[in-house]
Design an enzyme around this catalytic site. Structure first.
Site, PDB file in Angstrom:
ATOM      1  N   ASP A 187       0.904  -1.150   0.000  1.00  0.00           N
ATOM      2  CA  ASP A 187       0.000   0.000   0.000  1.00  0.00           C
ATOM      3  C   ASP A 187       0.936   1.190   0.000  1.00  0.00           C
ATOM      4  O   ASP A 187       1.551   1.497   1.024  1.00  0.00           O
ATOM      5  CB  ASP A 187      -0.879   0.012   1.254  1.00  0.00           C
ATOM      6  CG  ASP A 187      -1.854   1.176   1.220  1.00  0.00           C
ATOM      7  OD1 ASP A 187      -1.421   2.291   0.865  1.00  0.00           O
ATOM      8  OD2 ASP A 187      -3.041   0.984   1.522  1.00  0.00           O
ATOM      9  N   HIS A 188       1.091   1.819  -1.147  1.00  0.00           N
ATOM     10  CA  HIS A 188       2.207   2.766  -1.249  1.00  0.00           C
ATOM     11  C   HIS A 188       2.045   3.965  -0.315  1.00  0.00           C
ATOM     12  O   HIS A 188       3.007   4.653  -0.024  1.00  0.00           O
ATOM     13  CB  HIS A 188       2.467   3.179  -2.706  1.00  0.00           C
ATOM     14  CG  HIS A 188       1.497   4.182  -3.251  1.00  0.00           C
ATOM     15  ND1 HIS A 188       0.266   3.845  -3.707  1.00  0.00           N
ATOM     16  CD2 HIS A 188       1.591   5.525  -3.422  1.00  0.00           C
ATOM     17  CE1 HIS A 188      -0.363   4.925  -4.128  1.00  0.00           C
ATOM     18  NE2 HIS A 188       0.424   5.967  -3.978  1.00  0.00           N
ATOM     19  N   HIS A 250      -5.772   2.857   1.159  1.00  0.00           N
ATOM     20  CA  HIS A 250      -4.975   4.014   1.570  1.00  0.00           C
ATOM     21  C   HIS A 250      -5.593   4.775   2.764  1.00  0.00           C
ATOM     22  O   HIS A 250      -4.914   5.056   3.742  1.00  0.00           O
ATOM     23  CB  HIS A 250      -4.793   5.004   0.419  1.00  0.00           C
ATOM     24  CG  HIS A 250      -4.174   4.403  -0.812  1.00  0.00           C
ATOM     25  ND1 HIS A 250      -3.209   3.431  -0.758  1.00  0.00           N
ATOM     26  CD2 HIS A 250      -4.381   4.638  -2.133  1.00  0.00           C
ATOM     27  CE1 HIS A 250      -2.846   3.104  -2.000  1.00  0.00           C
ATOM     28  NE2 HIS A 250      -3.546   3.825  -2.844  1.00  0.00           N
TER      29      HIS A 250
HETATM   30  C1  BG6 Z   1      -3.477   4.445  -6.440  1.00  0.00           C
HETATM   31  C2  BG6 Z   1      -4.841   4.506  -7.056  1.00  0.00           C
HETATM   32  O1  BG6 Z   1      -3.400   3.402  -5.505  1.00  0.00           O
HETATM   33  O2  BG6 Z   1      -3.203   5.681  -5.782  1.00  0.00           O
HETATM   34  C3  BG6 Z   1      -4.929   5.662  -8.029  1.00  0.00           C
HETATM   35  O3  BG6 Z   1      -5.110   3.280  -7.738  1.00  0.00           O
HETATM   36  C4  BG6 Z   1      -4.517   6.957  -7.367  1.00  0.00           C
HETATM   37  O4  BG6 Z   1      -6.240   5.778  -8.565  1.00  0.00           O
HETATM   38  C5  BG6 Z   1      -3.183   6.804  -6.652  1.00  0.00           C
HETATM   39  O5  BG6 Z   1      -4.417   7.950  -8.376  1.00  0.00           O
HETATM   40  C6  BG6 Z   1      -2.870   8.027  -5.813  1.00  0.00           C
HETATM   41  O6  BG6 Z   1      -1.564   7.939  -5.315  1.00  0.00           O
HETATM   42  P1  BG6 Z   1      -0.704   9.241  -4.965  1.00  0.00           P
HETATM   43  O7  BG6 Z   1       0.569   8.690  -4.409  1.00  0.00           O
HETATM   44  O8  BG6 Z   1      -0.519   9.985  -6.243  1.00  0.00           O
HETATM   45  O9  BG6 Z   1      -1.511  10.005  -3.965  1.00  0.00           O
END
Ligand code: BG6
Length: 506
Positions: A187-188, A250
């Site tokens: 989960d980045h 997230h």
């Molecule tokens: C991803 C989603 O996990 O996270 C995307 O699948 C989203 O839809 C993205 O745009 C958002 O990540 P960040 O790091 O740009 O906030």
């Protein structure tokens, strides 16, 4: 440029990163640039390899050309170094594999097992940057071809399934090939600097912890706003929607970090045990609460950052009349001793006015005012953790307006800007997480029970929406979502945070 965060870091063991979905958007936009940046920081040991895998019949040199293009496009100019790019491209290889058949697997096996000494020397990692439907089939093939060795690791991109049953099925199937400690569910958001900073803020300071509960906190707001639409991912997104794409993973992870008890240590199982308790304490939103506690929206044509943008239904790959939500706002409660009665308001959406993620902790108002009427409105304290962009921690306080004119109060902000305080570039979340897999540290990855507990809470909401047969509420691209989202919080006498208080002095 300040180089503290990108400078030489301790070398890690050599690795073979095999990336399934190697020509896809995630690999090209995020994974390869992140690995390049770690290489530049001196963290990629000699002999490490990155092997792209997909169905496309490319040669290794075609793949290198694609990777080079991706680096030029997605790595900031200050970080592009011709010599490092050349060294990084040397590490790349490519094998066309059809993961649903036996085609290409012998070639991949051959590549990974040669030279034979590698089988024991390099950390073997399989990154499944594919649709979750392929996690099971790829794992089966990795076992069938003898590639899933006892010390190899597998990384699963979110989403893990689309509901509890499909998540369990994936977890069972991957779990039949890899043990739980070998599985890294990414989960980045957990790799973002400021998200990790929540642990430092809460448990590295004695100031907040005594106040961090229902006695002192009125409510919490979490906003994850994006300006982009569904881009080229319409096919995936329309099957998913904002709740599955952002909230189930997230935003709930952010809820966990705000809500959890202090872990015994930073050891992976301690942190994950505490997050799991939060997920298990989430109060279910029942069918008769869906209307009052949740809002779904879908963007219509509008303007973002001064440019006209089409509505969701006119985006490529979106079926006519789709009822998929691109915006969610909801109110949840953590039903435990610390948080009983404190609402957490969450909202996330695409095509909003700004790309901005932040957590707002609103404290309770003072219990009694000694200030005369006319001294100005007493605003409750707010702690605002800005996750992106412009990472910062701000504290809104009431202060006396300077001057001889008597006691006039005004809110002002203490502002800790990470860029101003620490300088330098913050590594992208994927840089941290990809290297954590090489290190064998899964603290910032989701354990099976966490993912399933998150689905257990999220799925009834989706079911509730389906049962009501309501279309998402329309909102104009470039606005903060449907008006019902404002009503959701205003019904409780509160407002979404809008940070107009300057941190500069009066
Ligand atoms: C991803 C989603 O996990 O996270 C995307 O699948 C989203 O839809 C993205 O745009 C958002 O990540 P960040 O790091 O740009 O906030």
């Amino acid at each position: 440029m300040h180089s503290r965060s990108t400078g030489a870091a301790p070398a890690l063991p050599p690795f073979d990163y095999t990336v399934f979905g190697g020509t896809g958007d995630l690999a090209l936009r995020k994974l390869l640039p992140a690995l390049y940046l770690r290489d530049k920081a001196g963290q990629v040991a000699d002999g490490s390899r990155i092997i792209g895998v997909s169905r496309s019949p490319l040669t290794p040199s075609d793949y290198r050309a694609k990777a080079e293009e991706a680096i030029q496009e997605h790595v900031h100019a200050d970080e592009r170094d011709t010599a490092v790019i050349a060294r990084f491209l040397e590490r790349l290889d490519y094998v066309p594999v059809d993961v649903t058949s036996d085609n290409g697997w012998n070639e991949l096996t051959e590549r990974l097992d040669n030279p034979p000494a590698r089988s024991s020397g390099a950390v073997r990692i399989f990154y499944l940057a594919t649709s979750p439907g392929l996690f099971g089939p790829v794992s089966d093939q990795l076992r069938a071809f003898g590639l899933a060795t006892a010390d190899s690791r597998v990384v699963l991109e979110k989403p893990i399934g689309r509901d509890l049953a499909s998540a369990q099925e994936i977890n069972d199937r991957v779990g039949a090939v890899f043990t739980e400690p070998q599985i890294y569910r990414i989960d980045h958001y957990l790799g973002k600097e400021t998200v990790q900073n929540l642990l430092a803020l809460r448990f590295g300071n004695s100031l907040f912890e005594p106040l961090w509960n229902a006695d002192h906190i009125d409510h919490v707001q979490i906003t994850v706003a994006e300006t982009v639409g569904v881009e080229e991912r319409g096919g995936y997104y329309d099957q998913s929607g904002a709740l599955r794409d952002m909230v189930q993973n997230h935003l709930l992870q952010l809820v966990c970090l705000v809500g959890m008890e202090c872990p015994i240590s930073l050891a992976q199982e301690s942190v994950r045990d505490e997050k799991l308790k939060v997920l298990r304490s989430l109060k279910a939103i029942g069918p008769d609460e869906i209307g009052g506690c949740t809002v779904r929206g879908q963007y219509r044509a509008g303007a973002v950052a001064g440019g006209a943008v089409p509505g969701y239904l006119d985006e490529p790959g979106i079926p006519p009349g789709s009822g998929t939500e691109t915006f969610v706002a909801l109110k949840l409660e953590i039903d435990n001793w610390r948080w009983a009665g404190v609402p957490f308001y969450l909202r996330s959406g695409k095509r909003l006015p700004a790309k901005m993620s932040e957590i707002v902790i609103q404290f309770r108002p003072i219990r009694h005012s000694i200030f005369p009427q006319g001294a100005g409105e007493l605003q409750a304290n707010r702690l605002i953790v800005r996750l992106q962009p412009d990472e910062s921690i701000r504290m809104h306080l009431m202060t006396k307006e300077p001057g001889p004119g008597g006691m006039r109060l005004r809110p002002a902000a203490l502002n800790l800007s990470f860029a101003e305080t620490f300088g330098g570039r913050f590594p992208d979340a994927y840089e941290r997480l990809l290297m954590d897999v090489v290190r064998g540290n899964s603290t910032l990855f989701m354990r099976r029970d966490e993912v399933e507990a998150a689905w257990q809470w999220a799925e009834p909401i989706i079911d509730g929406w389906m049962a009501r047969h309501e279309m998402p509420k329309p909102y104009i691209a470039g606005t903060w979502g449907p008006s019902q989202s404002i009503a959701l919080i205003e019904r409780d006498g509160r407002t979404w945070h809008d940070d107009e208080i300057p941190s500069a002095a009066f």
